[in-house]
Design a protein around this motif. Structure first.
Motif, short mmCIF file in Angstrom:
data_model
loop_
_atom_site.label_atom_id
_atom_site.label_comp_id
_atom_site.label_asym_id
_atom_site.label_seq_id
_atom_site.Cartn_x
_atom_site.Cartn_y
_atom_site.Cartn_z
N GLY A 332 102.10 9.37 25.78
CA GLY A 332 102.26 8.97 27.23
C GLY A 332 103.90 8.85 27.23
O GLY A 332 104.71 9.06 26.72
N LEU A 333 104.40 8.35 28.65
CA LEU A 333 105.71 8.02 28.98
C LEU A 333 106.09 6.61 29.10
O LEU A 333 107.15 6.23 29.32
CB LEU A 333 105.98 8.79 30.28
N SER A 334 105.29 5.70 28.69
CA SER A 334 105.32 4.38 28.81
C SER A 334 106.81 3.96 28.19
O SER A 334 106.95 4.30 27.03
CB SER A 334 104.26 3.40 28.36
N GLY A 335 107.78 3.30 28.88
CA GLY A 335 108.86 2.51 28.36
C GLY A 335 110.08 3.68 28.22
O GLY A 335 111.06 3.17 27.55
N ALA A 336 109.72 4.94 28.29
CA ALA A 336 110.69 5.89 28.27
C ALA A 336 111.92 5.66 29.11
O ALA A 336 111.86 5.41 30.52
CB ALA A 336 110.29 7.28 28.32
N ARG A 337 113.28 5.63 28.76
CA ARG A 337 114.33 5.49 29.67
C ARG A 337 114.76 6.91 30.29
O ARG A 337 115.32 7.76 29.54
CB ARG A 337 115.66 4.94 28.83
N VAL A 338 114.63 7.02 31.56
CA VAL A 338 114.96 8.50 32.19
C VAL A 338 116.09 8.22 33.16
O VAL A 338 115.85 7.45 34.02
CB VAL A 338 113.74 8.82 32.95
N ALA A 339 117.07 9.15 33.05
CA ALA A 339 118.08 9.10 33.96
C ALA A 339 117.89 10.14 34.84
O ALA A 339 117.74 11.24 34.34
CB ALA A 339 119.61 9.45 33.39
N VAL A 340 118.09 9.89 36.13
CA VAL A 340 117.51 11.01 37.42
C VAL A 340 118.78 11.02 38.12
O VAL A 340 119.39 10.10 38.71
CB VAL A 340 116.23 10.42 38.09
N ILE A 341 119.34 12.18 38.27
CA ILE A 341 120.38 12.70 39.05
C ILE A 341 120.07 13.51 40.08
O ILE A 341 119.46 14.81 39.72
CB ILE A 341 121.56 13.12 38.21
N ASP A 342 120.20 13.56 41.65
CA ASP A 342 119.91 14.05 42.58
C ASP A 342 120.49 13.75 43.76
O ASP A 342 120.56 12.57 44.04
CB ASP A 342 118.18 14.20 42.91
N ASN A 343 121.18 14.49 44.28
CA ASN A 343 122.08 14.32 45.62
C ASN A 343 121.08 14.11 46.89
O ASN A 343 121.59 13.69 48.04
CB ASN A 343 122.94 15.43 46.01
N ASP A 344 119.98 14.34 46.81
CA ASP A 344 118.80 14.32 48.15
C ASP A 344 118.19 13.01 47.86
O ASP A 344 117.43 12.71 47.04
CB ASP A 344 118.01 15.27 48.15
N PRO A 345 118.69 12.08 48.84
CA PRO A 345 118.05 10.55 48.75
C PRO A 345 116.41 10.58 48.75
O PRO A 345 115.81 9.90 47.97
CB PRO A 345 118.78 9.77 50.07
N GLY A 346 115.75 11.47 49.30
CA GLY A 346 114.33 11.63 49.49
C GLY A 346 113.89 12.22 48.11
O GLY A 346 112.96 11.56 47.74
N VAL A 347 114.45 13.06 47.68
CA VAL A 347 113.97 13.53 46.21
C VAL A 347 114.14 12.55 45.43
O VAL A 347 113.20 12.16 44.54
CB VAL A 347 114.48 14.58 45.97
#
Length: 457
Positions: A332-347
């Motif tokens: 599963g993905l519980s507790g995973a630290r994920v960095a998300v980079i996207d220039n679109d605020p909606g996305v």
């Protein structure tokens, strides 16, 4: 010699006169022959003169015609050169247009699919789940139609140029199975692929699109049984085969199913949707690659589509690291630290909502300057195109340097250019094309998080 004036005392005899007459006749005949030869020579000279005049006129006429033709040819060449310049500008515009349109159309669709998936998982009752499922189905239909329209438009415009290289089929098959598995599971179909250790010379993106369409088509038309993907060596080539246990294709339909808006008689069933563009794209891309297509089918038993490509040596790949222990969150993905980079605020907002539904600890950023608080993430999700000419690979490299390890990363983009795929592969990242299927994203994240990152040099 006797002269005419040498008179015999008794006068010339008859014999003398006869001799003189014969002599004069000979002289006269010789003079006449000389005159006749002279006249013949003059006649020949005049004839040659007349011929020369005629030839000169003809040469002058032909020269004028040739000069006129050369002038017309020069004007035609100028017109063709101008038309070529216009065509090249139009093709460059089409290339930019389709690239921009593809990105601009798929970007909001990407955000919508992420939001719909989060909505489905957050639904509290069956009614909400049903509505969310209908939204998801509509978005999937729109996505496939847009992809088909863009693919056909690019092929018609001639802006798709194959970039041939060795393609390892086992890696490609594994990736395709990951993409198609959710669709097959939704219909309770088995999905299998066989290891072959083979490679072919092809364009990796175009070949993937061909096989993806064939597999999606197989899933769509199959109600029981399953799908099988495999490759066999055939002489100097490799035949890639997609098998299904669907209803089969009649002899009459085999001549038309590769045309636009043709889906065969099996498509008359209410469960079959779409516009029949998938196999048309397969045919056009296969022709562009020079890969022959094959079809074998039995009514009521199933169908085998095949595409044949030249065999290649397996491409060099980095040696695999030793098997790493599986983390507890591999399931599963519980507790995973994920960095998300996207220039679109909606996305960015939709991705955060989805990841939080998966119980991830999310750090979101719109650019490289906002990454200051991202401390040693377990996984990076980066959009390729960022503002100010930057890209997601720069963000990945920055976060990896800070973490001191090769943090697994997924680059997400609507840009299907081979150069982008090459750059992503060179940095050791995974590539997902927009709009991303949430199930495929989750499966890939689980796979990457199940491996321990290796320390950076």
């Amino acid at each position: 010699m006797d002269s005419l004036f040498d008179l015999h005392p008794l006068g010339p005899t008859p014999d003398d006169l006869e001799r003189r007459i014969l002599k004069l006749q000979k002289i006269n005949a010789a003079l006449m022959q000389r005159v006749e030869r002279s006249m013949d020579q003059q006649a020949n000279a005049y004839s040659l003169f007349q011929t020369a005049i005629t030839l000169e006129s003809q040469v002058r006429l032909r020269t004028e015609e040739l000069s006129s033709a050369l002038a017309r040819l020069e004007r035609t060449n100028d017109e063709l050169s101008s038309a070529r310049d216009v065509s090249e500008r139009a093709n460059r515009f089409k290339t930019r247009f389709f690239t921009a349109v593809g990105h601009d159309l798929l970007q909001p669709l990407h955000a919508a699919r992420l939001s719909a998936s989060a909505l489905a998982e957050a639904a509290d009752d069956d009614r909400q789940s049903t509505i969310a499922a209908r939204i998801e189905h509509a978005l999937v239909t729109i996505e496939e139609l847009l992809k088909s329209i863009l693919d056909i438009s690019k092929l018609e415009a001639g802006v798709v140029t194959p970039a041939l290289r060795p393609v390892a089929l086992d890696d490609l098959f594994a990736s395709l199975a990951l993409d198609i598995e959710p669709q097959a599971r939704a219909k309770n179909l088995s999905l299998r692929w066989r290891h072959s250790g083979l490679a072919v010379v092809s364009d990796p993106l175009m070949l993937r699109r061909i096989l993806q369409n064939l597999m999606a088509n197989a899933v769509q038309y199959t109600d029981r049984g399953g799908i099988l993907l495999l490759a066999r060596q055939r002489g100097e080539g490799v035949r890639i085969e997609v098998w299904d246990t669907g209803p089969g294709i009649s002899d009459a339909d085999r001549q038309t199913i590769f045309e636009e808006f043709q889906r065969g008689t099996a498509a008359d069933r209410p469960t079959i949707g779409g516009f029949g563009l998938g196999l048309s794209i397969v045919r056009r891309m296969a022709e562009a690659l020079g890969h022959p297509l094959g079809l074998c089918s039995r009514i009521g038993r199933g169908t085998r589509f095949s595409v044949t490509a030249e065999r290649a040596a397996l491409p060099d790949v980095a040696s695999a690291s030793p098997a790493a222990p599986i983390h507890a969150r591999a399931l599963g993905l519980s507790g995973a630290r994920v960095a998300v980079i996207d220039n679109d605020p909606g996305v960015l907002e939709a991705m955060q909502a989805l990841l939080r539904r998966w119980d991830c600890d999310v750090y979101a950023a719109r650019n490289l300057a906002d990454l200051g608080g991202a401390d040693k993430p377990d996984l990076i999700l980066a959009d390729y195109h960022l503002d100010d000419g930057r890209n997601g690979l720069e963000a990945v490299a920055l976060l990896r340097r800070r973490a001191g390890s090769t943090v697994p990363a997924i680059v997400i983009t609507a840009d299907r250019a081979p150069a982008v795929a090459d750059a992503v592969r060179a940095l050791g990242c995974e590539l997902l094309l927009k709009p991303v299927k949430p199930a495929a994203l989750r499966a890939l994240m689980q796979h990457l998080l199940s491996q321990v990152p290796q320390a950076v040099g």
